[in-house]
Design a protein around this motif. Structure first.
Motif, PDB file in Angstrom:
ATOM      1  N   UNK A 198       1.632 -32.302  30.723  1.00 15.28           N
ATOM      2  CA  UNK A 198       0.193 -32.408  30.940  1.00 15.28           C
ATOM      3  C   UNK A 198      -0.199 -31.560  32.143  1.00 15.28           C
ATOM      4  N   UNK A 199      -1.212 -30.706  31.931  1.00 18.43           N
ATOM      5  CA  UNK A 199      -1.796 -29.908  33.018  1.00 18.43           C
ATOM      6  C   UNK A 199      -3.188 -30.462  33.288  1.00 18.43           C
ATOM      7  N   UNK A 200      -3.491 -30.766  34.548  1.00 18.90           N
ATOM      8  CA  UNK A 200      -4.784 -31.348  34.921  1.00 18.90           C
ATOM      9  C   UNK A 200      -5.496 -30.378  35.855  1.00 18.90           C
ATOM     10  N   UNK A 201      -6.761 -30.078  35.503  1.00 20.02           N
ATOM     11  CA  UNK A 201      -7.569 -29.175  36.324  1.00 20.02           C
ATOM     12  C   UNK A 201      -8.477 -30.018  37.219  1.00 20.02           C
ATOM     13  N   UNK A 202      -8.329 -29.884  38.515  1.00 20.03           N
ATOM     14  CA  UNK A 202      -9.188 -30.580  39.474  1.00 20.03           C
ATOM     15  C   UNK A 202     -10.222 -29.591  39.997  1.00 20.03           C
ATOM     16  N   UNK A 203     -11.482 -30.068  40.038  1.00 24.30           N
ATOM     17  CA  UNK A 203     -12.560 -29.164  40.452  1.00 24.30           C
ATOM     18  C   UNK A 203     -13.652 -29.970  41.129  1.00 24.30           C
ATOM     19  N   UNK A 204     -14.129 -29.466  42.260  1.00 25.77           N
ATOM     20  CA  UNK A 204     -15.262 -30.076  42.955  1.00 25.77           C
ATOM     21  C   UNK A 204     -16.501 -29.262  42.606  1.00 25.77           C
ATOM     22  N   UNK A 205     -17.441 -29.884  41.871  1.00 26.01           N
ATOM     23  CA  UNK A 205     -18.660 -29.170  41.471  1.00 26.01           C
ATOM     24  C   UNK A 205     -19.734 -30.191  41.122  1.00 26.01           C
ATOM     25  N   UNK A 206     -20.988 -29.735  41.166  1.00 23.78           N
ATOM     26  CA  UNK A 206     -22.104 -30.586  40.767  1.00 23.78           C
ATOM     27  C   UNK A 206     -23.192 -29.675  40.178  1.00 23.78           C
ATOM     28  N   UNK A 207     -23.552 -29.885  38.935  1.00 23.88           N
ATOM     29  CA  UNK A 207     -23.032 -30.915  38.034  1.00 23.88           C
ATOM     30  C   UNK A 207     -21.584 -30.652  37.643  1.00 23.88           C
ATOM     31  N   UNK A 208     -20.936 -31.673  37.041  1.00 21.92           N
ATOM     32  CA  UNK A 208     -19.537 -31.484  36.639  1.00 21.92           C
ATOM     33  C   UNK A 208     -19.380 -30.216  35.810  1.00 21.92           C
ATOM     34  N   UNK A 209     -18.267 -29.548  36.052  1.00 19.93           N
ATOM     35  CA  UNK A 209     -18.059 -28.250  35.424  1.00 19.93           C
ATOM     36  C   UNK A 209     -17.416 -28.396  34.053  1.00 19.93           C
TER      37      UNK A 209
END
Length: 646
Positions: A249-260
């Motif tokens: 499993x590869x998980x992409x973490x991202x800080x954005x608003x609105x959710x990307x």
């Protein structure tokens, strides 16, 4: 009757009175009520929910009255005495009378709520009949909460204003306190009810609430939503160690608003969408660099690439050889190729024997001793695999060239096979030589019905592209029975008394044993048969027999003719002549010549003997030169002598 009630009755009766009387009564009422009254300051209060409210109040009454009871009431029911709030359970614990029974009627109402919104009036009762007063209109109390007014969404970098609102204008001189995520913004205490955020950042997003300094009540939080493009985009992999066949499993973490929105790429190729990218039963084909792209309406950002490092046991194990054609004396390199993760340890085997380690196995100055099947073993923590065996084919010129003969014992007439053995690579071409003469080709040289003519020295020559070598010569020894058996006599003319030698000649292999026969009687052995001092007794047919393990053969018979020389009279000469005639022709003449020659030789010998030995009485007086030969020479052919008595 209260003074207020008295005023109402008076007004009703005034309607029926004369104008002058009416004016008089009004004047009397004003003078009377001037001594009675309640004053509120302020008459309207806007209080914050859960706060304490002070209702300031003063009252007056005519001199001569004594106050017996004071209280506050929040409603007036016709015909009923207004209730005392201090006796109401909802107020009794929260209401505190701060005034006195003379002029001050101030109270404090604590922990006000929305239910406390009413008009409150002060009531006092004196000691005289009808001496009661209700001060109305009273104090109007409005209870408000605080609400934060904020835009639903603001874009990062813009200015934003938040307002702390109440349903009424607070009576107190308010100092506002702001909170973000329940933590006070101590640097922001404003006397106005607004909070200004300039160049808003994504860190400014959160739940904002407000309060008044000195009050415990805090407004409900309002969410400030700051929109911004993706940042801090990264990929995590689970499990951390990946073995072929695992689920990953590869998980992409991202800080954005609105959710990307998330997209996945292997190398530069799109492979999927969503925050999670899963691979079941992973194989080495999935190995590579992966990254995710996070995008929203404000922008996009890629994560750093992460390498999907799939572990797997060795496979595709093979051996290559350099150079491809190997000649004895060359340096040779064997390279083991293996696909594995992590890289494998390599071991080398010649046949089944371990000979070395490492991806490269080198042999300097190779010889044919290294010719064999080689293979490598590739092993890591996940498994092992052997390569297919490869043959190290070392080329070299002929050596150990030799000839073998079959059968080992060769008899004339047999079939014979000569085999040339040669160690060489590639196989050599074989040539056969008898002496120095080429006689044939091929590893096997065959002769059918061999004869002694085939006897001789044979050798083979082994030649290939790298050199040539001759075998040692071998002798072809053909066995055969005796042949060409014959007898020779020496001397050719035999005089009685001579020594005679008979020689048996025989061609055979192995050499024959010789036997001699006189007539049919065995008389001796050996190739030479000698007779000394021969006499007429030895006259007979002689032959020899030649014999070996392969056969025997007799020679033709030969006759011994023995000549006897004597001195006879003319009679003897006549006999000799007769004998010569009998012998006939040349043979008789030859015999006479021989006889005469012998006799003359003997005379000469006798003369010499007489001269040398005068004592010898034989022929002492004989002068041979003065005599006529035909008077003394007699030719006698000696034949086997008859018995003495015949």
């Amino acid at each position: 009757m209260r003074f207020g009630e008295m005023g109402v009755a008076m007004m009703m009766s005034v309607r029926m009175a004369s104008p002058l009387l009416l004016i008089f009564l009004i004047m009397i009422h004003r003078v009377s009520s001037a001594d009675w009254g309640v004053s509120y300051s302020p008459s309207h209060i806007c209080a914050l929910k859960n706060s304490s409210v002070i209702m300031s109040c003063t009252y007056t009454y005519p001199t001569g009255y004594k106050i017996e009871k004071v209280f506050w009431s929040r409603l007036l029911i016709h015909g009923e005495e207004p209730p005392d709030l201090s006796e109401d359970p909802e107020y009794s614990q929260r209401l505190q009378y701060l005034g006195d029974k003379e002029q001050n009627c101030t109270i404090r109402l604590s922990h006000v709520t929305q239910k406390d919104q009413h008009m409150y009036c002060f009531r006092f009762i004196t000691d005289k009949p009808g001496g009661k007063w209700l001060g109305k209109p009273g104090v109007t109390l409005n209870v408000t909460d605080l609400q934060v007014e904020a835009p639903e969404r603001v874009t990062e970098g813009h200015n934003v204003r938040l307002t702390c609102k109440s349903s009424c204008t607070l009576t107190d001189r308010a100092t506002f306190i702001w909170y973000r995520n329940s933590q006070p913004l101590t640097e922001r205490r404003d006397r106005n009810n607004q909070l200004l955020l300039q160049s808003v950042r994504r860190e400014d997003a959160g739940r904002y609430s407000c309060a008044l300094h000195g009050h415990t009540y805090i407004s409900p939080a309002a969410q400030l939503n700051v929109s911004y493009p993706p940042k801090s985009v990264s990929v995590s992999i689970s499990p951390s160690v990946i073995v072929e066949g695992d689920s990953v499993t590869l998980i992409c973490s991202s800080d954005s608003n609105p959710p990307a929105e998330i997209s996945w790429f292997k190398g530069g190729t799109f492979v999927g969408s969503g925050r999670i990218y899963s691979i079941s039963k992973i194989s080495s084909d999935h190995s590579g660099e992966y990254k995710c792209r996070s995008s929203n309406e404000h922008g996009e950002k890629y994560s750093d690439a992460v390498t999907l490092n799939v572990m797997y046991p060795p496979r595709s194990v093979s051996v290559s050889i350099s150079p491809s054609v190997i000649v004895e004396g060359d340096s040779v390199t064997l390279i083991c190729s293996s696909d594995s993760n992590p890289p494998a340890e390599i071991s080398w085997f010649k046949g089944g024997t371990f000979v070395g380690s490492g991806r490269i196995y080198s042999i300097s100055k190779i010889s044919s001793d290294y010719s064999e099947e080689y293979k490598c073993r590739s092993i890591n923590e996940h498994g092992e695999k052997y390569s297919d065996a490869v043959t190290l084919n070392v080329m070299y010129p002929p050596r150990s060239v030799s000839v073998s003969i079959s059968p080992s014992v060769i008899v004339e007439g047999d079939s014979l096979t000569l085999i040339c053995s040669s160690d060489s690579n590639p196989p050599a071409e074989i040539s056969w030589f008898k002496g120095g003469i080429f006689v044939g080709s091929g590893r096997i040289y065959s002769i059918s019905k061999i004869s002694s003519d085939h006897s001789g020295e044979y050798k083979c020559r082994s030649i290939n592209e790298h050199g040539e070598k001759y075998s040692d010569a071998v002798t072809l020894n053909v066995m055969y029975p005796p042949r060409s058996v014959s007898v020779s006599i020496s001397p050719s003319v035999i005089m009685e008394g001579d020594s005679v030698t008979l020689i048996c000649s025989s061609d055979s292999n192995p050499p024959a044993e010789i036997s001699w026969f006189k007539g049919g009687t065995f008389v001796g052995s050996g190739r030479i048969y000698s007779i000394s001092n021969i006499s007429s007794d030895h006259s007979e047919e002689y032959k020899c027999k030649s014999r070996n393990k392969h056969g025997e053969k007799y020679s033709d018979a030969v006759n011994l003719y023995i000549v006897s020389v004597r001195c006879f009279s003319s009679v003897a000469l006549a006999v000799a002549v007769s004998a010569a005639v009998l012998l006939g022709g040349a043979s008789g003449a030859f015999m006479m010549y021989i006889c005469l020659t012998k006799r003359m030789n003997r005379r000469s010998a006798m003369k010499e003997s007489a001269i040398s030995d005068p004592g010898e009485d034989t022929y002492t007086a004989l002068e041979l030169k003065s005599t006529t030969s035909d008077l003394y020479d007699t030719l006698t052919t000696v034949r086997p002598r008859p018995p003495e008595d015949s």
